[in-house]
Design an enzyme around this catalytic site. Structure first.
Site, PDB file in Angstrom:
ATOM      1  N   ASP A  77      16.294  -2.912  63.411  1.00 28.89           N
ATOM      2  CA  ASP A  77      15.870  -1.548  63.746  1.00 28.89           C
ATOM      3  C   ASP A  77      14.380  -1.365  63.465  1.00 28.89           C
ATOM      4  OD1 ASP A  77      16.097   1.034  64.601  1.00 28.89           O
ATOM      5  OD2 ASP A  77      17.133   1.780  62.825  1.00 28.89           O
ATOM      6  N   GLY A  78      13.760  -0.506  64.238  1.00 28.46           N
ATOM      7  CA  GLY A  78      12.367  -0.137  63.968  1.00 28.46           C
ATOM      8  C   GLY A  78      11.361  -0.672  64.967  1.00 28.46           C
ATOM      9  N   ASN A  79      11.838  -1.263  66.064  1.00 34.63           N
ATOM     10  CA  ASN A  79      10.893  -1.800  67.058  1.00 34.63           C
ATOM     11  C   ASN A  79      10.038  -0.692  67.674  1.00 34.63           C
ATOM     12  OD1 ASN A  79      12.192  -4.196  66.634  1.00 34.63           O
ATOM     13  ND2 ASN A  79      13.252  -4.261  68.593  1.00 34.63           N
TER      14      ASN A  79
ATOM     15  N   TRP B 122       7.481   0.640  65.213  1.00 39.65           N
ATOM     16  CA  TRP B 122       6.417  -0.375  65.024  1.00 39.65           C
ATOM     17  C   TRP B 122       5.383  -0.234  66.137  1.00 39.65           C
ATOM     18  CZ3 TRP B 122       4.134  -4.310  67.673  1.00 39.65           C
ATOM     19  CH2 TRP B 122       3.434  -5.274  66.922  1.00 39.65           C
TER      20      TRP B 122
ATOM     21  N   SER C 116      23.223  -1.945  71.611  1.00 39.94           N
ATOM     22  CA  SER C 116      24.494  -1.244  71.380  1.00 39.94           C
ATOM     23  C   SER C 116      24.988  -0.578  72.662  1.00 39.94           C
ATOM     24  CB  SER C 116      24.318  -0.188  70.289  1.00 39.94           C
ATOM     25  OG  SER C 116      23.597   0.912  70.801  1.00 39.94           O
TER      26      SER C 116
ATOM     27  N   GLU D 297      25.660   2.377  72.914  1.00 37.79           N
ATOM     28  CA  GLU D 297      24.925   3.648  72.991  1.00 37.79           C
ATOM     29  C   GLU D 297      23.512   3.447  73.572  1.00 37.79           C
ATOM     30  OE1 GLU D 297      26.526   2.536  70.230  1.00 37.79           O
ATOM     31  OE2 GLU D 297      28.200   3.955  70.141  1.00 37.79           O
ATOM     32  N   ASN D 298      22.968   2.230  73.425  1.00 41.12           N
ATOM     33  CA  ASN D 298      21.609   1.967  73.932  1.00 41.12           C
ATOM     34  C   ASN D 298      21.496   2.103  75.454  1.00 41.12           C
ATOM     35  OD1 ASN D 298      20.748  -0.632  71.490  1.00 41.12           O
ATOM     36  ND2 ASN D 298      20.390   1.572  71.419  1.00 41.12           N
TER      37      ASN D 298
ATOM     38  N   ARG E 291      22.329   3.543  57.627  1.00 42.14           N
ATOM     39  CA  ARG E 291      23.528   3.806  58.428  1.00 42.14           C
ATOM     40  C   ARG E 291      24.110   2.497  58.927  1.00 42.14           C
ATOM     41  NH1 ARG E 291      19.920   7.539  60.638  1.00 42.14           N
ATOM     42  NH2 ARG E 291      19.278   6.106  62.297  1.00 42.14           N
TER      43      ARG E 291
ATOM     44  N   GLU F  13      28.461  -6.808  51.633  1.00 48.35           N
ATOM     45  CA  GLU F  13      27.365  -6.248  50.842  1.00 48.35           C
ATOM     46  C   GLU F  13      26.309  -5.769  51.828  1.00 48.35           C
ATOM     47  OE1 GLU F  13      27.129  -6.001  47.502  1.00 48.35           O
ATOM     48  OE2 GLU F  13      29.163  -6.786  47.347  1.00 48.35           O
TER      49      GLU F  13
END
Ligand code: FPP
Length: 250
Positions: free
Chosen positions: A20-22, A25, A65, A67-68, A194, A207
């Site tokens: 996540d975060g592309n 960025w 995903s 959803e994407n 999330r 974990e």
């Protein structure tokens, strides 16, 4: 601290990553979002190579995903193009390192050209046994669970199984991840805390490691740091600390 290249003491068998975060960025640099995805491919390569070097048997990446599909069309097209390019450019690496490619998700929704390259890569690497790299494509955990339930329901309707005989193990074998061990460690980048519909069934005892690092900045050092964090965790699987730290039923 673990130095680069040396394996942390207790390694997971299966690491799953929510990349996540592309977009952020790219935004931070005044670049189009697709540039973030392009740089994200570099991180994919680094993590695959590191996992392979460390002999981690399974790595699963949430690449797209269900959803994407709702993102702006040019971004969806750009992601599909990057995916195709990745599959073509990385095939030699997958073959050289004897990495098997698998896909989870509702792949029938993918464009024909992507499905063609995927099928080719999956079959070309099917005999590889050193590591399984699984891509979540058009993937959503609830959707996967519903499809597994449908399969079991169809088998019950055909009289092949009795509903009261359905077990967790039988359910697992109807999921897209059949045959892949549950993830021991789920990593999510970009500071979001999330699960976002990722491996819902399979991550029951996983974990979690969260990092603020955005996916395009996530490399070998960050991956090793997450593994090191994992090695310090005490997994109890619902038991007391004094009991054996083995997954239930294993
Ligand atoms: C999430 O960042 C990332 C994605 C939706 C796509 C991930 C894809 C890649 C890393 C490249 C292609 C993958 C492979 C396997 C070749 P975001 O766009 O949601 O970022 P944001 O939350 O900052 O907007």
């Amino acid at each position: 601290m673990t130095s680069e290249g040396s394996a942390p003491p207790s390694l997971p068998r299966h690491v799953a990553i929510i990349m996540d975060g592309n977009g952020r960025w790219a935004n931070l640099r005044g670049l189009p979002r697709v540039e973030g995805h392009r740089m994200g491919v570099r991180s994919v390569r680094a993590v695959v190579e590191c996992a392979r070097e460390l002999r981690i048997p399974c790595l699963t990446l949430y690449a797209f995903s269900l959803e994407n599909w709702g993102r702006p069309e040019p971004e969806v097209i750009a992601l599909m193009t990057l995916l195709k390019e990745f599959l073509v450019s990385e095939l030699p690496l997958l073959l050289r390192h004897r990495i098997r490619l698998r896909v989870i998700g509702e792949t029938t929704s993918l464009p024909f050209a992507v499905r063609q390259v995927l099928e080719h890569t999956v079959s070309a690497t099917a005999g590889n046994t050193e590591m399984t790299l699984t891509l979540g494509l058009s993937y959503a955990g609830r959707n996967e669970i519903v499809r597994a339930a449908r399969r079991l329901a169809a088998e019950a309707a055909d009289g092949k199984i009795a509903p009261e005989e359905i077990t967790e193990e039988m359910f697992s074998t109807r999921l897209d991840t059949a045959g892949i061990p549950d993830p021991d460690l789920v990593i999510r980048t970009s500071g979001e805390l999330r699960i976002s519909n990722f491996l819902l069934w399979q991550s029951a005892y996983a974990e979690f490691a969260f990092t603020d690092v955005l996916w395009p900045d996530f490399g070998k050092a960050e991956f090793l740091q997450a593994l090191e964090e994992y090695s310090r965790r005490h997994r109890r699987f619902g038991l007391t600390t004094d009991q054996a730290v083995k997954p239930p039923g294993k």
